[in-house]
Design an enzyme around this catalytic site. Sequence first.
Site, short mmCIF file in Angstrom:
data_model
loop_
_atom_site.label_atom_id
_atom_site.label_comp_id
_atom_site.label_asym_id
_atom_site.label_seq_id
_atom_site.Cartn_x
_atom_site.Cartn_y
_atom_site.Cartn_z
N SER A 165 -18.57 4.23 14.44
CA SER A 165 -19.88 4.18 15.10
C SER A 165 -20.79 3.17 14.43
CB SER A 165 -20.51 5.56 15.06
OG SER A 165 -20.96 5.83 13.75
N LYS A 166 -21.98 3.08 14.97
CA LYS A 166 -22.94 2.07 14.48
C LYS A 166 -23.15 2.16 12.97
CE LYS A 166 -23.52 4.85 17.65
NZ LYS A 166 -22.89 6.12 17.31
N ARG A 167 -22.99 3.34 12.43
CA ARG A 167 -23.20 3.50 11.00
C ARG A 167 -22.24 2.62 10.19
NH1 ARG A 167 -21.46 7.82 9.17
NH2 ARG A 167 -20.25 8.50 10.96
N HIS A 168 -21.13 2.23 10.80
CA HIS A 168 -20.12 1.46 10.08
C HIS A 168 -20.30 -0.04 10.25
CE1 HIS A 168 -18.25 5.28 9.54
NE2 HIS A 168 -18.08 5.45 10.82
#
Length: 513
Positions: free
Chosen positions: A280-283
């Site tokens: 996800s965007k966190r990565h």
Amino acid sequence: MPKRPQKERRALECFYRVKSCVDGEVRSMVRVRYAPSPTGSPHVGNIRTALFNWVFARHHQGKFIVRIEDTDRSRYVPTSEQEILTSLCWLGLDWDEGPEVGGPYAPYHQSQRLEIYQRIAHQLVEEGKAYKCFCTPEELEQMRAQQRAQGASVTMYDRRCRRLTPAEVRAREEAGLPYVIRFAMPLEGTVEYEDLIHGHTVFRNALTDDFVMLKSDGYPTYHLANVVDDHLMEITHVIRGDEWISSMPRHLNLYRALGWEPPQFAHLPLLLGPDRQKLSKRHGAVQFTEFIREGYLPDAMFNFLALCGWNPGDNREILNREEIIELFSLERVSDNPFIFDHNKLLWMNGYYIRQLSKEQLVAWCLPFLQEAGLLPKELDEDTRAYAERVIPLEQEKMKVLKDVVTLTDFFFKEDLAVDQNAVKKWYSMPHIPQMLEELIRRYEALEPFTAPEIERVTREVIAWLGVPSGHVIHPVRVAVSGRTTGPSLFEMLEVLGKPRVLKRLRQAQQWTV
RNA sequence: GGGGCCAUGGUCUAGGGGACUAGGACGCCUGGUUUUCAGCCAGGAGGACGGGGGUUCGAAUCCCCCUGGCCCUACCA
């Protein structure tokens, strides 16, 4: 690796092709689809799925179909369909049927096929295989809360509307109550299938609740629309992400209820982030368009994405499209989750950048320099020629095309950002003033101002000063670029050109005072 | 909680009972090349194949249990 015996898997994969040969049919029987939902910018994982479908289709000389699953009006993002299609084009995944190109099974937007789903849903209601449910969202929430309060571990729709008498149903309809249509799941028994990647899989029907097929707004849910369209569009192989495995009992029971032969299924391993959570965007970058903007090359992305869960079986990692199409098979798709390694992508992209011809490299890089404001949108001939000489100097250092900006900005900017530590390090030495003076004098007279000539003259100065060559080369590099790293010095000076070099050396003379 | 999927160095992956002293790639480290960085070349470290039981003359490979991770459990896909 997959537990299924290889031969068996291959046989399954080729089932439809074999059938087509037996029937003596001319047309290719493999038909696969990519069915994105336009709810936002496409995710890399999603594009990976598209790529696997495309490669599979091309490998079997089959058809690749794009179908837009726009059945969720609340999450609909108008621009995303274009983003999805653009991403496919960028990667070189052309579709045989779908938006813009049409095809014999049109329309390819589910929002334009509502009557079909409605007809089939109601048909199932009439056959007693589905039923109208008048429960409101509030009611459902209350039901779940109650189940939890009673310590029930599984909150499942309690099928209260399935027990409604015909009279009760009629009463509610006459009262104008909105309803959804739920599928009446078999209360017992099992359903099973052969997954082309995971092998034999069994589910107990009792564990799946009566899912909603048709929403109260008349739109179908994924489960209905997907089964209906895959059948109507004669899809032979459903290749999609692992997250759909748990929906198989629904889909399989739907096929059964409709009396349709289900296609083959292949569930691809999920793409995970480094922390083993769903990517996800966190990565970091996960939206496919971000990769485009960062400056990844289509060929590199294609190669990398193909390796996200698949491998050719030998030790090759760098493979072109033709090789991938040729070698691809579902049997070589891994069944364990794939951790998306940005680092490796970066390496691979750098590799592809290094393989580019100078002309190709320049063509890819110019837009990034223009975007950064280092070059004007309209290039005059001189500026263009200058850029064509600058860009290749840093080819081997780029990991993404966007790197060209920070790598070469000092060639284009008048005001240098000077590394003060470098100045401190190289400009406190006693020979510097003399060195600059001498270099300026000699460079001024130098004709032609070419790398070999510059080197010759510079080495003369080095010998004359009697210092290690680095004591001249490094300060000069700092003077003309403001930094300690960069292209090979003499070439760099040649490309910068005499006026710029002299100007910058003169500026550097002030650092010594 | 339930169901499902998965389990080989930090990461991806090869492996389908003996060819495994477990191969390759990214990353990391060292040396070489060079005016720097990068690149390139050459080396190197790092894995008792999640744990425990079986089956077998022999298991990373087959079976069972456990553990762990993930996915699903919506009128989202």
